[in-house]
Design an enzyme around this catalytic site. Structure first.
Site, short mmCIF file in Angstrom:
data_model
loop_
_atom_site.label_atom_id
_atom_site.label_comp_id
_atom_site.label_asym_id
_atom_site.label_seq_id
_atom_site.Cartn_x
_atom_site.Cartn_y
_atom_site.Cartn_z
CG HIS A 1 -1.79 1.18 1.35
ND1 HIS A 1 -3.08 1.21 0.87
CD2 HIS A 1 -1.57 2.42 1.89
CE1 HIS A 1 -3.62 2.39 1.12
NE2 HIS A 1 -2.72 3.14 1.73
CD GLU A 2 1.65 3.66 3.67
OE1 GLU A 2 1.96 4.71 3.10
OE2 GLU A 2 0.58 3.51 4.30
CG HIS B 1 0.45 6.19 -0.71
ND1 HIS B 1 -0.65 6.65 -1.40
CD2 HIS B 1 -0.05 5.57 0.40
CE1 HIS B 1 -1.75 6.34 -0.74
NE2 HIS B 1 -1.42 5.68 0.35
#
Length: 377
Positions: A25-26, A29
């Site tokens: 997920h990170e 980003h």
């Protein structure tokens, strides 16, 4: 085969589920930010005090926190909770300021924020595509093979040979569609449409309730009509078709999640069914004992949940940021810092309240409150 996971195996399974999913997920980003030239000051898996880490040649601090319940990417210029320009940001040299998150146009900021949940969905689709390619897809016709006596189906007048075409507002194409619908609608009154002798018939039906218990002692309230299928049809899925099947399955899972949330909001389903990190840890330990297939499938489900929850329009979540960016795009100027600050405080309070609720539920499911009641009594 391990019958009951111990504490250490449960903790290990939890870390193996949450850790990689938070990282993915990170990383979404981070990679989107890097694509648009945004410098990252820190990339953390876990919160709290750093227990391990290193700094790369770009100046990004990669670290692991002691509390493995999430993570974050801190972009250059993130000097306040709402990521808006401040006096401190304006004081930066122009070259350094151009590499900050705030300096980017709203569409780039939106892509950076959305990239995390999107990558979670992509990961889940890849896993489900792998399952579809390896095991094929069940496409059993929705034809009644047998009817259980005194069941919901029997009371509705269903007979062997009837072909179910609709349940409530759901079109039924394969037998599995009917199972998915009834499972999350226990005790609900609805309508069933079926074809008998070439004629379509619609009748009222109240979905039955079956209290099931798995090998780990978990109890589930499941809806059922009380019918058996005919011969199971399992069809192979090609490499090119597998992603399509996976996208469809992901859509079905998200649809079920939305419907379940709606049932909780409307009061048709108890808030006691909401679970949190402790429940995820418990299920992770149980699924890892069932073998790699069950465990990897759980990772796909949790990844979908993580992506979906983060897209909810709640301040503090990615969806809350996207909501403000949408407003900014329409108004051609950002929402005021004070309004955003209060919104994020409200969002944080809501998230903390939800975490408290699900933790209370988790402890109740573990039997803590019953044990305390017996001690007090």
């Amino acid at each position: 085969m391990i019958q009951t996971p111990g504490l250490l195996l449960t903790l290990l399974a939890f870390v193996l589920v949450i850790g990689p999913l938070v990282f993915v997920h990170e990383m979404g980003h981070y990679l989107a930010g890097r694509w648009f030239g945004v410098k990252s000051d820190a990339f953390s898996i876990g919160f709290g005090r750093e227990i391990a880490g290193w700094t790369d040649k770009r100046g990004t601090r990669w670290k692991v926190g002691w509390l493995p319940l999430g993570g974050y990417v801190r972009f250059a210029g993130d000097m306040n909770a709402v990521s808006q320009p401040s006096a401190e940001w304006l004081a930066l040299p122009a070259e350094e300021r151009n590499k900050t998150f705030q300096a980017k146009p709203v569409w780039q900021r939106a892509i950076i924020v959305a990239a995390g949940p999107v990558v979670n969905f992509v990961l889940a689709i890849l896993i489900l595509a792998g399952f579809a390619f390896a095991y094929g897809e069940t496409r059993t016709p929705p034809v009644v093979g047998m009817v259980v006596e005194n069941s919901a189906a029997a009371r509705a007048g269903l007979q062997p040979g009837d072909r179910i075409t609709r349940l409530g507002d759901r079109e039924i194409e394969v037998f599995e569609d009917m199972l998915a619908y009834t499972r999350i609608h226990p005790g609900e009154a609805t309508e069933v449409t079926f074809v008998r002798g070439g004629q379509a018939v619609t009748r009222p039906v109240t979905v039955g309730v079956d209290q099931q218990r798995d090998r780990f002692g978990n109890s589930y309230r499941v809806g059922m009509l009380g019918i058996g299928r005919g011969e199971v049809v399992q069809v192979p899925v090609g490499l090119l078709e597998a992603p399509i099947v996976a996208v469809r399955r992901t859509g079905d899972i998200v649809s079920m999640m939305v419907e379940t949330i709606g049932q909780i909001i409307s009061g048709r389903r108890s808030v006691k069914e909401l679970g949190g990190p402790l429940s995820i840890a418990k299920v992770s330990g149980e699924q890892i004992t069932l073998g790699p297939d069950a465990f990897v499938f759980l990772i796909a489900l949790v990844s979908i949940n993580l992506g979906f929850i983060n897209l909810l329009p709640v301040p503090m979540l990615d969806g809350g940021h996207l909501l403000f960016y949408a407003i900014e795009a329409v108004r051609r100027r950002p929402v005021g810092a004070a309004a955003q600050e209060w919104a994020f405080r409200g969002g944080l309070a809501a998230i903390l309240a939800l975490m408290l609720l699900v933790t209370f539920n988790d402890l109740g499911n573990f039997g803590l409150w019953r044990s305390l009641a017996r001690l007090i009594g």
